[in-house]
Scaffold this active site. Structure first.
Site, PDB file in Angstrom:
ATOM      1  CB  SER A 240      -0.973  -0.003   1.187  1.00 47.61           C
ATOM      2  OG  SER A 240      -0.293  -0.268   2.392  1.00 47.61           O
ATOM      3  CG  HIS A 270      -0.916  -5.242   1.976  1.00 48.24           C
ATOM      4  ND1 HIS A 270      -0.261  -5.104   3.172  1.00 48.24           N
ATOM      5  CD2 HIS A 270      -0.862  -4.003   1.396  1.00 48.24           C
ATOM      6  CE1 HIS A 270       0.167  -3.862   3.310  1.00 48.24           C
ATOM      7  NE2 HIS A 270      -0.194  -3.160   2.249  1.00 48.24           N
ATOM      8  CG  HIS A 317       5.873  -8.966   7.854  1.00 50.86           C
ATOM      9  ND1 HIS A 317       6.844  -8.156   7.306  1.00 50.86           N
ATOM     10  CD2 HIS A 317       4.754  -8.206   7.973  1.00 50.86           C
ATOM     11  CE1 HIS A 317       6.325  -6.951   7.124  1.00 50.86           C
ATOM     12  NE2 HIS A 317       5.066  -6.951   7.507  1.00 50.86           N
ATOM     13  NE  ARG A 326       2.353  -3.789  12.138  1.00 50.90           N
ATOM     14  CZ  ARG A 326       2.173  -3.944  10.827  1.00 50.90           C
ATOM     15  NH1 ARG A 326       1.664  -2.947  10.110  1.00 50.90           N
ATOM     16  NH2 ARG A 326       2.504  -5.068  10.228  1.00 50.90           N
ATOM     17  CG  ASP A 372      -3.379  -7.954   8.767  1.00 51.63           C
ATOM     18  OD1 ASP A 372      -3.941  -6.881   9.045  1.00 51.63           O
ATOM     19  OD2 ASP A 372      -2.538  -8.059   7.870  1.00 51.63           O
TER      20      ASP A 372
HETATM   21  N1  HAX Z   1       1.073 -19.682   5.868  1.00 47.03           N
HETATM   22  C1  HAX Z   1       1.503 -20.609   4.968  1.00 47.03           C
HETATM   23  N2  HAX Z   1       2.561 -20.426   4.163  1.00 47.03           N
HETATM   24  C2  HAX Z   1       3.227 -19.281   4.311  1.00 47.03           C
HETATM   25  C3  HAX Z   1       2.864 -18.295   5.246  1.00 47.03           C
HETATM   26  C4  HAX Z   1       1.724 -18.526   6.036  1.00 47.03           C
HETATM   27  N3  HAX Z   1       1.266 -17.630   6.912  1.00 47.03           N
HETATM   28  N4  HAX Z   1       3.725 -17.265   5.143  1.00 47.03           N
HETATM   29  C5  HAX Z   1       4.602 -17.582   4.179  1.00 47.03           C
HETATM   30  N5  HAX Z   1       4.293 -18.808   3.660  1.00 47.03           N
HETATM   31  C6  HAX Z   1       4.915 -19.482   2.524  1.00 47.03           C
HETATM   32  C7  HAX Z   1       4.773 -18.601   1.304  1.00 47.03           C
HETATM   33  O1  HAX Z   1       3.480 -18.732   0.713  1.00 47.03           O
HETATM   34  C8  HAX Z   1       5.884 -19.108   0.428  1.00 47.03           C
HETATM   35  O2  HAX Z   1       5.475 -20.316  -0.143  1.00 47.03           O
HETATM   36  P1  HAX Z   1       5.845 -20.687  -1.678  1.00 47.03           P
HETATM   37  O3  HAX Z   1       7.321 -20.789  -1.676  1.00 47.03           O
HETATM   38  O4  HAX Z   1       5.135 -21.969  -1.900  1.00 47.03           O
HETATM   39  O5  HAX Z   1       5.336 -19.561  -2.520  1.00 47.03           O
HETATM   40  C9  HAX Z   1       6.964 -19.431   1.462  1.00 47.03           C
HETATM   41  O6  HAX Z   1       6.295 -19.589   2.717  1.00 47.03           O
HETATM   42  C10 HAX Z   1       8.006 -18.342   1.588  1.00 47.03           C
HETATM   43  O7  HAX Z   1       7.362 -17.115   1.865  1.00 47.03           O
HETATM   44  P2  HAX Z   1       8.084 -15.983   2.735  1.00 47.03           P
HETATM   45  O8  HAX Z   1       9.324 -15.582   2.005  1.00 47.03           O
HETATM   46  O9  HAX Z   1       8.219 -16.405   4.155  1.00 47.03           O
HETATM   47  O10 HAX Z   1       7.001 -14.838   2.722  1.00 47.03           O
HETATM   48  P3  HAX Z   1       6.747 -13.720   1.611  1.00 47.03           P
HETATM   49  O11 HAX Z   1       7.651 -12.571   1.915  1.00 47.03           O
HETATM   50  O12 HAX Z   1       6.780 -14.281   0.245  1.00 47.03           O
HETATM   51  O13 HAX Z   1       5.234 -13.315   1.906  1.00 47.03           O
HETATM   52  C11 HAX Z   1       3.387 -12.842   3.297  1.00 47.03           C
HETATM   53  C12 HAX Z   1       4.876 -12.612   3.067  1.00 47.03           C
HETATM   54  C13 HAX Z   1       2.916 -11.904   4.385  1.00 47.03           C
HETATM   55  C14 HAX Z   1       2.622 -12.512   2.002  1.00 47.03           C
HETATM   56  C15 HAX Z   1       3.155 -14.326   3.721  1.00 47.03           C
HETATM   57  O14 HAX Z   1       3.808 -14.566   4.941  1.00 47.03           O
HETATM   58  C16 HAX Z   1       1.688 -14.682   3.818  1.00 47.03           C
HETATM   59  O15 HAX Z   1       1.077 -15.029   2.818  1.00 47.03           O
HETATM   60  N6  HAX Z   1       1.088 -14.600   5.066  1.00 47.03           N
HETATM   61  C17 HAX Z   1      -0.332 -14.831   5.243  1.00 47.03           C
HETATM   62  C18 HAX Z   1      -1.149 -13.611   4.783  1.00 47.03           C
HETATM   63  C19 HAX Z   1      -0.939 -12.460   5.744  1.00 47.03           C
HETATM   64  O16 HAX Z   1      -1.040 -12.594   6.956  1.00 47.03           O
HETATM   65  N7  HAX Z   1      -0.701 -11.270   5.182  1.00 47.03           N
HETATM   66  C20 HAX Z   1      -0.550 -10.028   5.962  1.00 47.03           C
HETATM   67  C21 HAX Z   1       0.899  -9.633   6.174  1.00 47.03           C
HETATM   68  C22 HAX Z   1       1.059  -8.364   6.966  1.00 47.03           C
HETATM   69  C23 HAX Z   1       0.526  -7.236   6.175  1.00 47.03           C
HETATM   70  O17 HAX Z   1       1.016  -6.833   5.138  1.00 47.03           O
HETATM   71  N8  HAX Z   1      -0.547  -6.709   6.622  1.00 47.03           N
HETATM   72  O18 HAX Z   1      -1.199  -5.813   5.875  1.00 47.03           O
END
Ligand code: HAX
Length: 436
Positions: A240, A270, A317, A326, A372
């Protein structure tokens, strides 16, 4: 000129030479190197943005203008007889880096008050949308519809000097921020309370007035203040904040930039994750018939979700490598105000169960909860059970940080953002060169 704008102007005069000197004298200094996996992998950790509004340390968490969350909550002026600081004072702090006096907070309050009237056409446009439109779509559309009000867009065509862009963005930001609580509360009451709209009360502060327009009693005013502060900024690389920065770098005004950043916030990876957490938890609750699962039962739900190819919302994250402060700030609020709440107990159990599972699965780099994971619980407890709405609350807060960043980007003369792309063949060639 208002006190806040004057203070900002003075701060800009001292900050501009620092940026100019860095570019002029040290422009060729190398700060970072970039790998193939960073280019393909969403630019993780490439140091390529500047902001002084907040900094995210992977192991400490966010600092706003150098202060941790507990420090912000302790040091900023508080609303009388309430636990949380004024959002107005926090915005002053984000913009100037200085903790405002009570008088300065009052001035920001008055400034917002004088700019808070939402044009009727905004409500008409939102009303005309299909009632099942997502609240984030309604929020972004309402904001976008006000673009015609932009002072910057008008002054740009009237010989506005580059050094003065920030001042027009400031005016637009103040005009927009002042209206966000009413637009958001309008969407909520239109969609979920039969269109029974509650008029604002100009005597109340930003957070207090929002709670009033939502129709929710104390301590929801403090919940709102806490939410808007916690969600305001997370340095500038998140989707964002980065979207807002990018769009405004084309000199698109604050209305375009804010609605764009909200569209990024609306993604499930996000800001929408707060909605996803509650949706997921309710799936668990339904299966459990409303009782708190045992640790083993909860572990099974988590594994089932992972095996079905979904992420566990609220965990992980892109930058953080510890529990999000947070999350902790909201957890403290829950422990104080709703320790026996059923959903809080679920979330507490998840805090225990999920990290070891994510570690065992071995994919997520950060197994800990993010902001979140906890935020929907508090909303649900105080009666906001329509979890589709939660990201709108995030969006009001995020607009404070994104506006601050955009005003400063114009003040420091940051140019159009335009990273360079390569083709896959070029990356393969670079890899082959490295091998031989
Ligand atoms: N559950 C399951 N798998 C997860 C995970 C979770 N909570 N978090 C990361 N992973 C997986 C990823 O999907 C990725 O898998 P692939 O290799 O198969 O694609 C792997 O672990 C490596 O990911 P990462 O490097 O640890 O994390 P990223 O930087 O790529 O992504 C995310 C960060 C926040 C998008 C990710 O942790 C996620 O999807 N979390 C769940 C959704 C979430 O809570 N989002 C909010 C984040 C905070 C925010 O921005 N708030 O607005």
């Amino acid at each position: 000129m208002s006190g806040l704008k004057q203070k900002l102007f003075e701060r800009i005069q001292t900050e501009r030479p620092r940026t100019e000197r860095l570019v002029k004298e040290f422009g060729n200094v190398k700060v970072d190197e970039v790998t193939v996996s960073q280019i393909i992998g969403g630019m993780r950790d490439i140091k390529s943005l500047v902001t002084d509004i907040s900094y995210l340390d992977p192991f400490e968490g966010i600092r706003f203008r150098g202060l941790t969350i507990p420090e912000v909550l302790e040091k900023l002026p508080k609303v009388p007889n309430r636990e949380m600081p004024y959002v107005e004072g926090f915005f002053h702090f984000l913009l100037t880096g200085e903790i405002p006096s009570a008088q300065e907070v009052e001035e920001v309050h008055q400034e917002f008050n004088s700019r808070k009237d939402v044009p009727e056409y905004v409500f008409d446009i939102i009303r005309a949308m299909p009632r099942d439109s997502h609240p984030m779509t309604m929020f972004a559309t309402g904001i976008m519809s006000m673009q015609r009000e932009s002072i910057f867009a008008k002054e740009y065509h009237k010989d506005l000097k580059k050094n003065d862009y920030w001042a027009a963005y400031y005016e637009d930001a103040m005009n927009l921020l002042a209206k966000l609580p009413e637009i958001a509360a309008f969407i909520y009451r239109l969609k979920y309370r039969d269109g029974n709209i509650i008029a604002g009360d100009p005597h109340l502060d930003f957070g207090g007035n929002f709670a009033h327009m939502m129709g929710i009693d104390k301590p929801y005013d403090d919940v709102s203040r806490l939410y808007f502060i916690l969600h305001s900024d997370h340095e500038s690389g998140n989707v964002s904040a980065h979207t807002g920065h990018l769009v405004a770098s084309a000199l698109s005004d604050i209305y375009y930039a804010t609605s764009a950043m909200l569209n990024g916030l609306a993604g499930p990876l996000h800001g929408l994750a707060n909605e996803e957490v509650l949706r997921w938890l309710h799936g668990v609750m339904e299966t459990m018939g409303g009782k708190v699962p045992t640790e083993d039962e909860m572990k099974k739900f988590v594994w089932d979700t992972l095996k079905s190819g979904h992420v566990i919302p609220g965990f992980g994250h892109a930058v953080l490598r510890k529990t999000d402060p947070r999350y902790m700030a909201q957890r403290e609020f829950c422990l104080k105000h709703l320790p026996d709440d059923l959903i809080f107990k679920y979330v507490d159990l998840l805090y225990k169960v999920v990290p070891p599972i994510l570690l065992e699965q071995g994919k997520a780099k950060n197994p800990w909860p993010n902001v979140d994971a906890q935020s929907g619980v508090i909303q649900w407890y105080y009666g906001v059970k329509e979890y589709e709405f939660y990201t709108v609350l995030f969006g009001i807060g995020r607009a404070l940080g994104v506006s601050s960043n955009i005003i400063w980007a114009r003040a420091l003369g940051y140019p159009l953002e335009r990273p360079k792309s390569l083709t896959t063949k070029m990356l393969e060639d670079a890899a082959n060169n490295k091998k031989s």
